[in-house]
Design an enzyme around this catalytic site. Structure first.
Site, PDB file in Angstrom:
ATOM      1  N   LYS A 142      29.360 -11.082 -79.343  1.00 47.26           N
ATOM      2  CA  LYS A 142      28.841 -11.422 -78.130  1.00 47.26           C
ATOM      3  C   LYS A 142      27.379 -12.168 -78.349  1.00 47.26           C
ATOM      4  O   LYS A 142      26.796 -11.873 -79.163  1.00 47.26           O
ATOM      5  CB  LYS A 142      28.684 -10.564 -77.012  1.00 47.26           C
ATOM      6  N   ASP A 182      30.369 -17.324 -70.690  1.00 51.43           N
ATOM      7  CA  ASP A 182      30.447 -15.786 -70.074  1.00 51.43           C
ATOM      8  C   ASP A 182      29.680 -16.159 -68.772  1.00 51.43           C
ATOM      9  O   ASP A 182      29.340 -17.288 -68.296  1.00 51.43           O
ATOM     10  CB  ASP A 182      29.926 -14.747 -70.937  1.00 51.43           C
TER      11      ASP A 182
HETATM   12  P1  NDP Z   1      29.973 -16.588 -63.712  1.00 49.95           P
HETATM   13  O1  NDP Z   1      28.844 -16.894 -64.029  1.00 49.95           O
HETATM   14  O2  NDP Z   1      31.011 -17.939 -63.531  1.00 49.95           O
HETATM   15  O3  NDP Z   1      30.202 -15.928 -62.149  1.00 49.95           O
HETATM   16  C1  NDP Z   1      29.578 -14.685 -62.211  1.00 49.95           C
HETATM   17  C2  NDP Z   1      29.509 -14.204 -60.678  1.00 49.95           C
HETATM   18  O4  NDP Z   1      29.199 -12.829 -60.906  1.00 49.95           O
HETATM   19  C3  NDP Z   1      28.749 -14.825 -59.784  1.00 49.95           C
HETATM   20  O5  NDP Z   1      29.276 -14.795 -58.679  1.00 49.95           O
HETATM   21  C4  NDP Z   1      27.396 -13.945 -59.884  1.00 49.95           C
HETATM   22  O6  NDP Z   1      26.524 -14.114 -58.722  1.00 49.95           O
HETATM   23  C5  NDP Z   1      28.110 -12.639 -59.908  1.00 49.95           C
HETATM   24  N1  NDP Z   1      26.974 -11.767 -60.369  1.00 49.95           N
HETATM   25  C6  NDP Z   1      26.691 -11.906 -61.679  1.00 49.95           C
HETATM   26  N2  NDP Z   1      25.710 -10.850 -61.962  1.00 49.95           N
HETATM   27  C7  NDP Z   1      25.800 -10.096 -60.796  1.00 49.95           C
HETATM   28  C8  NDP Z   1      24.897  -8.970 -60.666  1.00 49.95           C
HETATM   29  N3  NDP Z   1      23.835  -8.481 -61.398  1.00 49.95           N
HETATM   30  N4  NDP Z   1      25.165  -8.447 -59.383  1.00 49.95           N
HETATM   31  C9  NDP Z   1      26.080  -8.930 -58.576  1.00 49.95           C
HETATM   32  N5  NDP Z   1      26.841 -10.166 -58.920  1.00 49.95           N
HETATM   33  C10 NDP Z   1      26.526 -10.756 -60.030  1.00 49.95           C
HETATM   34  O7  NDP Z   1      30.583 -15.726 -64.669  1.00 49.95           O
HETATM   35  P2  NDP Z   1      32.054 -15.164 -64.766  1.00 49.95           P
HETATM   36  O8  NDP Z   1      32.811 -15.351 -63.770  1.00 49.95           O
HETATM   37  O9  NDP Z   1      32.693 -16.102 -66.261  1.00 49.95           O
HETATM   38  O10 NDP Z   1      32.123 -13.793 -65.498  1.00 49.95           O
HETATM   39  C11 NDP Z   1      32.244 -12.530 -64.520  1.00 49.95           C
HETATM   40  C12 NDP Z   1      32.550 -11.451 -65.163  1.00 49.95           C
HETATM   41  O11 NDP Z   1      33.776 -11.695 -65.887  1.00 49.95           O
HETATM   42  C13 NDP Z   1      31.539 -10.863 -66.041  1.00 49.95           C
HETATM   43  O12 NDP Z   1      31.350  -9.520 -66.518  1.00 49.95           O
HETATM   44  C14 NDP Z   1      32.020 -11.491 -67.466  1.00 49.95           C
HETATM   45  O13 NDP Z   1      31.481 -10.680 -68.675  1.00 49.95           O
HETATM   46  C15 NDP Z   1      33.367 -11.178 -67.262  1.00 49.95           C
HETATM   47  N6  NDP Z   1      34.510 -12.239 -68.381  1.00 49.95           N
HETATM   48  C16 NDP Z   1      34.498 -13.549 -68.211  1.00 49.95           C
HETATM   49  C17 NDP Z   1      35.372 -14.314 -68.979  1.00 49.95           C
HETATM   50  C18 NDP Z   1      35.027 -15.584 -69.014  1.00 49.95           C
HETATM   51  O14 NDP Z   1      36.126 -16.335 -69.537  1.00 49.95           O
HETATM   52  N7  NDP Z   1      34.361 -16.397 -68.369  1.00 49.95           N
HETATM   53  C19 NDP Z   1      36.284 -13.734 -69.861  1.00 49.95           C
HETATM   54  C20 NDP Z   1      36.135 -12.200 -69.666  1.00 49.95           C
HETATM   55  C21 NDP Z   1      35.360 -11.348 -68.872  1.00 49.95           C
HETATM   56  P3  NDP Z   1      25.151 -14.925 -58.664  1.00 49.95           P
HETATM   57  O15 NDP Z   1      25.743 -16.431 -58.505  1.00 49.95           O
HETATM   58  O16 NDP Z   1      24.490 -14.470 -57.582  1.00 49.95           O
HETATM   59  O17 NDP Z   1      24.785 -14.615 -60.064  1.00 49.95           O
HETATM   60  O1  2IT Z   2      34.281 -11.364 -72.105  1.00 43.31           O
HETATM   61  C1  2IT Z   2      34.876 -12.500 -72.672  1.00 43.31           C
HETATM   62  O2  2IT Z   2      35.916 -12.216 -73.005  1.00 43.31           O
HETATM   63  C2  2IT Z   2      34.697 -13.634 -72.507  1.00 43.31           C
HETATM   64  N1  2IT Z   2      33.464 -13.931 -72.052  1.00 43.31           N
HETATM   65  C3  2IT Z   2      35.221 -14.702 -73.294  1.00 43.31           C
HETATM   66  C4  2IT Z   2      35.055 -14.868 -74.684  1.00 43.31           C
HETATM   67  C5  2IT Z   2      35.695 -15.924 -75.330  1.00 43.31           C
HETATM   68  O3  2IT Z   2      35.297 -16.161 -76.575  1.00 43.31           O
HETATM   69  O4  2IT Z   2      36.490 -16.804 -74.731  1.00 43.31           O
END
Ligand code: NDP
Ligand code: 2IT
Length: 468
Positions: A142, A182
């Site tokens: 990561k 992420d």
């Molecule tokens: P985005 O940046 O697209 O969205 C993040 C969301 O979470 C936003 O709504 C954000 O709100 C909110 N958020 C972030 N930090 C906080 C916080 N400290 N407290 C409350 N809300 C918060 O990210 P993703 O949707 O990609 O990621 C969301 C989760 O999914 C993470 O845990 C990530 O690690 C996980 N994930 C993502 C993957 C991917 O492919 N993108 C794959 C697997 C897991 P705000 O706009 O206010 O920051």
């Molecule tokens: O937490 C996760 O699995 C991700 N943010 C996606 C990682 C990736 O390599 O697509």
């Protein structure tokens, strides 16, 4: 000298008093005491694999656990850039290449002001096991930076990404380490990062995933994490002869994962009543339909605004500011059947977990990484909640990233249907692996199943490759 001697004496004392796994955890806690999220992630895995590890003495002999908790390489670097006012800004960049036993390092980049080494290490550690569950040849890692994209212009984000890549490029590559998105890193950021990588390398290759569909990206990658989390929930429900149709669902977050989780739940006939961001959450008792979801996508992805704007557009919606209740989140106190935490780590604490059990939640599919505190996990287990850890339920994102790498290697693009079919199959396979190792009577402990199954795969590869 005195300190060193007394530290050694304390170590000796701990070694005599504790089992090897507890001793190792104490050692990590002493050495990396500021890395709270990392310690939490390690403790969660250790709790589940303990018995399995002790039964397989060859793992102990080869010190697999001692090696697996130590990243192969940690890179920390300066990211200087110039903002729109001409002022110099400096951020800290990270890439933790945790484990390459089963394939090139793979994992996302997070841009968020809270990013530090402990957070990147927890995410990298989780990624080792998640990637193993996908069945694809991808190791775990990561990266990210303490850069806050909020309120920055496109030009500032571009300059930041270019500076970040100007150091990162020398550490990554399609056969070495393949970053993706992420929190705070979506298609815009991947575009800027890839552009700079290609420029420096003078080479078009698959060193990043989440690329645009016209330049090496895969169909379904943007949707994959959210869709995968719902596909996983469907598998969990099947055991009870149930479907998502007619179920009330609470979803947190409103970013990439949350948006496509909602999209898939609607498609299967479920009703989603919440979405959130770091300021608060909306409760829409009528349910979020396709049109409302399109508006959310516009707010978050185009206007880069706040979820509170949803209430300004739609009637009968409540908005709750979560700063007012720092000890618990009232989002988790809403009556529903299924929960899809999709924002960030530790967004559900013990009190939230108790509220969820009282309010009738009986299934949790973690879209976010480690959204539940240790106490919350314990409460869900005691209440026999069907609870899938992020490393299983959100593996769809990295899985389709893995499929993007395959397509890049053969320089072909698979169709929408083909990628979606493979994603569904991967989620089914992960579910089956959880059942294989996680059944406790008629209850499936998905955490235990996911941890043992993935640990075994990585540990066996490490055994076969010698002490490296
Ligand atoms: P985005 O940046 O697209 O969205 C993040 C969301 O979470 C936003 O709504 C954000 O709100 C909110 N958020 C972030 N930090 C906080 C916080 N400290 N407290 C409350 N809300 C918060 O990210 P993703 O949707 O990609 O990621 C969301 C989760 O999914 C993470 O845990 C990530 O690690 C996980 N994930 C993502 C993957 C991917 O492919 N993108 C794959 C697997 C897991 P705000 O706009 O206010 O920051
Ligand atoms: O937490 C996760 O699995 C991700 N943010 C996606 C990682 C990736 O390599 O697509």
């Amino acid at each position: 000298m005195l300190t060193t001697n007394s530290t050694l004496l304390t170590e000796e004392k701990h070694k005599k008093e504790q089992e090897p796994i507890d001793f190792l955890l104490t050692k990590i806690t002493d050495r990396d005491h500021k890395q709270l999220e990392f310690i939490q992630a390690v403790e969660e895995v250790f709790t589940d694999i303990k018995d399995f590890y002790y039964k397989n003495t060859e793992y102990q002999k080869a010190k697999i656990l001692d090696r697996i908790v130590e990243p192969e390489r940690v890179i920390i670097f300066r990211v200087p850039w110039v903002d729109d006012q001409g002022e110099v800004q400096v951020n800290r960049g990270f890439r933790v290449q945790f484990n390459s036993a089963i394939g090139p390092v793979k994992g996302g980049l997070r841009f968020h002001p809270s990013v530090n080494l402990g957070i990147i290490k927890f995410l990298g550690f989780e990624q080792i096991f998640k990637n193993a569950l996908t069945g694809l040849q991808i190791g775990g890692g990561k990266g990210g930076a303490d850069f806050d994209p909020k309120g920055k212009s496109d030009g500032e984000v571009m300059r930041f990404c270019q500076s970040f890549m100007t150091e990162l490029f020398r550490h990554i590559g399609p056969n070495t380490d393949v970053p993706a998105g992420d929190i705070g890193v979506g298609s815009r950021e991947i575009g800027f990062l890839f552009g700079q990588y290609k420029r420096i390398m003078n080479e078009f290759n698959g060193a990043l995933t989440g690329k645009g569909i016209n330049w090496g990206g895969s169909l379904i990658r943007p949707e994959a994490t959210g869709y995968g989390s719902v596909y996983f929930a469907i598998e969990m429900l099947k055991i009870r002869d149930e479907t998502i149709e007619g179920k009330t669902c609470i979803v947190s977050g409103s970013g990439n994962v949350a948006q496509y989780t909602v999209e898939k739940i609607i498609e299967f006939g479920g009703k989603v009543v919440t979405l959130s961001d770091s300021n608060g959450f909306i409760y829409d008792p009528n349910g979020i339909d396709h049109e409302k979801l399109e508006f959310v996508k516009w707010i978050k992805n185009t206007a880069r605004g706040r979820i509170s704007e949803y209430k300004e557009k739609y009637h009968d919606v409540e908005y709750t500011d979560t700063y007012l209740t720092p000890d618990y989140n009232p989002l988790w106190d809403i009556k529903a059947d299924l929960a899809f935490p999709s924002a960030t780590q530790n967004e559900i604490n013990g009190k939230d977990a108790e509220n969820m059990c009282k309010r009738g939640i009986y299934l949790i599919s973690e879209g976010a990484n480690m959204p539940c505190s240790m106490e919350a996990i314990k409460i869900f287990k005691e209440n026999k909640i069907l609870h899938a850890p992020g490393k299983a339920a959100n593996a769809g994102g990295v899985a389709v990233s893995g499929l993007e790498m395959s397509q890049n290697s053969i320089r072909l693009n698979w169709t929408h249907e083909e990628v979606d079919h493979r994603l569904q199959q991967i989620m089914k396979n992960i579910h089956a692996k959880c059942l294989q190792y996680g059944l406790e009577g008629s209850y499936c402990n998905y955490f235990k199943g996911a941890n043992i199954s993935s640990f075994k795969k990585v540990a066996d590869a490490m055994l076969e490759q010698g002490v490296v």
